[in-house]
Motif scaffolding. Structure first.
Motif, PDB file in Angstrom:
ATOM      1  N   UNK A 314      -7.180   9.567   7.211  1.00  0.00           N
ATOM      2  CA  UNK A 314      -6.656  10.251   6.351  1.00  0.00           C
ATOM      3  C   UNK A 314      -5.118  10.268   5.852  1.00  0.00           C
ATOM      4  N   UNK A 315      -4.632   9.770   7.405  1.00  0.00           N
ATOM      5  CA  UNK A 315      -3.232   9.505   6.816  1.00  0.00           C
ATOM      6  C   UNK A 315      -2.872   8.370   6.159  1.00  0.00           C
ATOM      7  N   UNK A 316      -3.796   7.257   6.439  1.00  0.00           N
ATOM      8  CA  UNK A 316      -3.801   6.161   5.707  1.00  0.00           C
ATOM      9  C   UNK A 316      -4.169   6.204   4.107  1.00  0.00           C
ATOM     10  N   UNK A 317      -5.256   6.909   3.719  1.00  0.00           N
ATOM     11  CA  UNK A 317      -5.783   7.061   2.645  1.00  0.00           C
ATOM     12  C   UNK A 317      -4.617   8.071   1.825  1.00  0.00           C
ATOM     13  N   UNK A 318      -3.995   8.876   2.417  1.00  0.00           N
ATOM     14  CA  UNK A 318      -2.786   9.864   1.725  1.00  0.00           C
ATOM     15  C   UNK A 318      -1.731   8.792   1.178  1.00  0.00           C
TER      16      UNK A 318
END
Length: 322
Positions: A314-318
């Motif tokens: 989720x952090x990478x996609x954000x």
């Protein structure tokens, strides 16, 4: 959020060595992700380095070292179960020590001399070979004993004191120091906490009572008897076919049922008398521990790793969207 799901879990049975539970209100992607995390992502302790000081047994050093590596190492948590070792130890590649220390490793000593052991044995056993087992491994940290048995039932019925390592006979001895480190089975199978981690789809069985009413009593009996799992029963009073008690646990092979009812149809295009499908949101998991961790702790640890992976994703996609 579209198609948001809230998976739930229901314990079916639990023991020291195995756990069976139902995972529902989710799909196969979540079930398989959990299974893979149980097998490959749960950190455990295992012997990773062996320093031999003396070995005059019939087995080479490398052979014994491999056997030692496959012996489960337990980390006792506050509940006195085999718990998650990540709470107590750091991965050796993250530790600041040069080789190993108490923060990243546990040492075990093994020192068995046949002549010394033989002197203290009963007369009828003297001169016979002795079996060196995992019970002879003495840990430097009492929190981390080796798992000699997977559960108390195995210990009660076993004729040995632990997992066999090597046999010694007259004039032979073995002395070594073994270092256990934390790892995951994605790196090596010796860190795998489970012997079995699998799931199956819960069957959904639908009875077409309208079509079944057209069958004779003999045909109904034939339909009930053809299935080896005995998932159907025939009510003698009403003559109706009903689902047997506990059919969900037993319905594994239904091919015979499909062929028999195909032959009984009045027209090929008629609906099936009994339709068996796989549930898409209910799964029964079976987890069997090697003894290094309690099965409940294995599943909890796997869920933590899965949650961490999803958070990182989720952090990478954000960041990409930003």
């Amino acid at each position: 959020m579209p198609n948001q799901r809230f998976p739930k879990c229901k314990i079916i049975s639990s023991s020291q060595s195995s756990l069976s539970f139902e995972l529902y209100d989710t799909d196969v992607s979540m079930a398989n992700s959990l299974r893979r995390c149980v097998i490959a992502e749960v950190p455990t302790m295992a012997i990773d380095l062996v320093e031999f000081q003396d070995n005059t047994s019939c087995l080479q050093d490398e052979y014994i070292a491999h056997r030692l590596g496959m012996i489960p190492v337990k980390v006792i948590n506050e509940d006195y179960k085999g718990g998650d070792c990540a709470e107590y130890f750091a991965p050796h590649f993250e530790c600041t020590c040069e080789s190993y220390c108490e923060k990243c490793a546990v040492t075990y000593s093994l020192d068995v001399d046949y002549e010394k052991v033989n002197d203290g044995r009963p007369d009828d056993e003297k001169g016979t070979p002795i079996i060196v087992t995992s019970d002879s491994l003495k840990p430097s940290n009492d929190r981390c004993p080796v798992a000699n048995f997977v559960d108390s039932a195995e210990k009660e019925f076993s004729q040995d004191t632990g997992i066999s390592i090597v046999k010694l006979t007259s004039g032979q001895k073995i002395k070594l120091k073994a270092i256990a480190r934390m790892g995951i089975s994605k790196e090596h199978a010796k860190w795998c906490p489970v012997g079995v981690a699998t799931y199956r789809f819960i069957p959904e069985i639908f009875l077409n009572q309208e079509q079944l009413a057209k069958l004779s009593l003999d045909q109904k009996k034939q339909l009930v008897d053809c299935c080896p799992d005995r998932i159907l029963t025939l009510d003698d009073a009403t003559g109706k076919i009903e689902l047997a008690e506990g059919y969900e646990e037993r319905a594994t092979f239904t091919e015979d049922l499909k062929y028999i009812q195909g032959a009984m149809k009045f027209k090929p295009e008629d609906e099936d008398f009994v339709r068996v499908t796989q549930s898409t949101n209910r799964f029964v998991f079976t987890v069997e521990s090697t003894g290094s961790m309690h099965p409940e702790e294995i599943v909890k640890s796997a869920l933590k790793r899965l949650q961490l992976k999803l958070s990182n994703l989720t952090e990478v996609i954000t960041k990409l969207d930003a």
